[in-house]
Design an enzyme around this catalytic site. Sequence first.
Site, short mmCIF file in Angstrom:
data_model
loop_
_atom_site.label_atom_id
_atom_site.label_comp_id
_atom_site.label_asym_id
_atom_site.label_seq_id
_atom_site.Cartn_x
_atom_site.Cartn_y
_atom_site.Cartn_z
N LYS A 266 15.75 87.90 51.95
CA LYS A 266 15.29 89.07 52.70
C LYS A 266 13.79 89.23 52.44
O LYS A 266 13.37 89.45 51.31
CB LYS A 266 16.06 90.31 52.26
CG LYS A 266 15.69 91.58 53.01
CD LYS A 266 16.55 92.75 52.54
CE LYS A 266 16.21 94.04 53.28
NZ LYS A 266 17.07 95.17 52.82
N MET B 137 18.33 84.85 60.30
CA MET B 137 19.65 85.45 60.42
C MET B 137 19.61 86.87 60.96
O MET B 137 20.62 87.38 61.45
CB MET B 137 20.35 85.43 59.06
CG MET B 137 20.48 84.05 58.46
SD MET B 137 21.12 84.08 56.77
CE MET B 137 22.76 84.73 57.02
N GLY B 138 18.49 87.55 60.82
CA GLY B 138 18.40 88.93 61.29
C GLY B 138 17.02 89.48 61.04
O GLY B 138 16.19 88.85 60.38
N ASP B 139 16.77 90.66 61.58
CA ASP B 139 15.47 91.29 61.37
C ASP B 139 15.59 92.79 61.47
O ASP B 139 16.58 93.33 61.96
CB ASP B 139 14.42 90.78 62.36
CG ASP B 139 14.87 90.93 63.81
OD1 ASP B 139 15.46 91.97 64.16
OD2 ASP B 139 14.65 90.00 64.60
N GLY B 140 14.57 93.47 60.97
CA GLY B 140 14.49 94.92 61.03
C GLY B 140 13.07 95.33 61.33
O GLY B 140 12.23 94.49 61.71
N PHE C 63 10.66 96.27 59.34
CA PHE C 63 9.68 95.69 58.43
C PHE C 63 10.27 94.56 57.59
O PHE C 63 9.79 94.28 56.50
CB PHE C 63 9.11 96.77 57.49
CG PHE C 63 8.45 97.90 58.21
CD1 PHE C 63 7.25 97.71 58.88
CD2 PHE C 63 9.04 99.16 58.24
CE1 PHE C 63 6.64 98.75 59.55
CE2 PHE C 63 8.44 100.20 58.91
CZ PHE C 63 7.23 100.01 59.57
N SER C 64 11.31 93.92 58.08
CA SER C 64 11.94 92.87 57.29
C SER C 64 12.56 91.80 58.18
O SER C 64 12.87 92.04 59.34
CB SER C 64 13.03 93.46 56.38
OG SER C 64 14.08 94.01 57.15
N ASN C 65 12.72 90.61 57.61
CA ASN C 65 13.43 89.51 58.23
C ASN C 65 14.36 88.90 57.18
O ASN C 65 14.04 88.91 55.99
CB ASN C 65 12.46 88.43 58.74
CG ASN C 65 11.63 88.91 59.90
OD1 ASN C 65 12.16 89.34 60.92
ND2 ASN C 65 10.32 88.84 59.76
N ASP D 289 25.74 103.20 53.88
CA ASP D 289 25.42 102.47 55.11
C ASP D 289 26.46 101.39 55.37
O ASP D 289 26.13 100.26 55.72
CB ASP D 289 24.03 101.86 55.02
CG ASP D 289 23.45 101.51 56.39
OD1 ASP D 289 23.90 102.11 57.39
OD2 ASP D 289 22.55 100.66 56.46
#
EC number: 2.7.11.1
Length: 580
Positions: free
Chosen positions: A153, A130-133, A135-137, A257
Amino acid sequence: MRFKSIQQNIEDEGKVNVREVNPDSYAERDHGYTAGIFSDAEENFGITQQVADSTQNPTSKPKSRHAHFHETVHENPSEYSRSKCKQPTNEKEYDKAIEALVAKAIVEEHSGQQFPVYKGLEQYTLLQKMGDGAFSNVYKAIHNRTGEKVAIKVVQRAQPNTDPRDPRKRQGVESHNILKEVQIMRRVKHPNIIQLLEFIQTPEYYYLVLELADGGELFHQIVRLTYFSEDLSRHVITQVAHAIRYLHEDCGVVHRDIKPENLLFDSIDFVPSRVRKYRAGDDPDKVDEGEFIPGVGAGTIGRIRLADFGLSKVVWDSHTQTPCGTMGYTAPEIVRDERYSKGVDMWALGCVLYTILCGFPPFYDESISLLTKKVSRGEYSFLSPWWDDISKSAKDLISHLLTVDPESRYDIHQFLAHPWISGSREPTFPATDAPNTAQRENPFTYDFLEPEDVAAAGSAARTPGVNSLREVFNISYAAHRMEQEKIRKRGQRGNQGIMNFMGDMDDLMEENDDYDDGTKSVEHSMKRVNLSGENDPSLASRQPAQSQQQSSQRSRNKFKGFQLNLSKATLYNRRHRQKV
């Protein structure tokens, strides 16, 4: 002992279900008692951990993680707690869960979609990324036994640095950052906030198992619909405001945020509009928002859910009901600090409302430095013709949220009492520093590229322009957070005792690290994406030669006030080509 009040608060409210997975057996560990085997810093956040019995049979069938989580969390039930997991009670429900798994397996087999194998998540099947950053998915997943769909997450743990050039640099997320997010999320229980269902950790990863909002990000709907009607905008922003009110007033938490990416929604059935309504400058092919149903929503957008507490912080303690201090002895500087902290969320609320009403953010510039200056000075405008058909009351409300002075900015109670929100017919007035809503923008030409029809939000989210727009939001909000931090620190000068106390709170929340690291990350991301589109051949090929010449000419011209080159932002491409 500066953590004492928060630690006591967590102990009073119950324990977080935290599971440590053995990297050798990966058997379920559930012994029935808790022991603090985290570091001292982790214990200070009130996080406990399940410890395995050395005699436990590693081959025994694991219990449902969700069932154990709710046994723990609901020792003190909350009126907002509504996150009970779906536990199949008959053969029919089990059959449905199995059918869902089989159907998804068939789809993935034909699509060739594959996911990493994460040790510690054996009870879940990953369905979709669904998404990523950095250091994260984030994955959509299903619990293998219950059939419940969740969002997971996956956060990479900080690993020892092997780069001799920068011995302090570590790849991944430090434990105190993720534990702070977990500690805050387990405190909040509200229908407009995504709930934490479970927290799991292995030597390589942290896993946050979250409620799933099946509609996805509100950001994608802005791209799909271009903008929202005032009715749908009010429906969305009021729910966000109720979540903020709960965080500010009941939990003593500021989110820091709030943006369209972090606003998720539960989908509803689409009802086509009986009579289509268009605004000046609309593309005739604009996607139909659908009929608005009061109390339900429109355009498939139902209940709004606030997510991602990675930058959140606590501004007051629930035992004293005062901002981080003892009742009756709180210094004015600390009270003002709480006001500044909450003001960051109110500013972001104004940015979101502005964006969903017109389809683009209030602050935009291709230069990062100019963008941050515009944010810090509050340089925005209600651009014509896109704001011509939007009510004066809505503009007045936005002006009270985007005012630079946090002392003058609306708080959450003033926001909810405003006539545009409450539906009253009382007259409204703009903020003293609001832009002139009656004045037309400088008469320069907006040139639009011919848009490609965005069939689905997923494909739109992968276009360069949309990625650039995400970074505009990130830079804008990071710049405002830093500006408010400067104001707060200036207000503390001259009182060393207060400075020391607030320094302790800064250590607790790691807020300075959050600002510095977050801004550097966003700036790096901004430099990687193509904001202007000038070097993007796919965009250049769709832009008429005359538009390219005019765009080049505009870049050499200087305009006073708010400058916005609309020809270079993909989100605007869905608007009708028109000369102002």
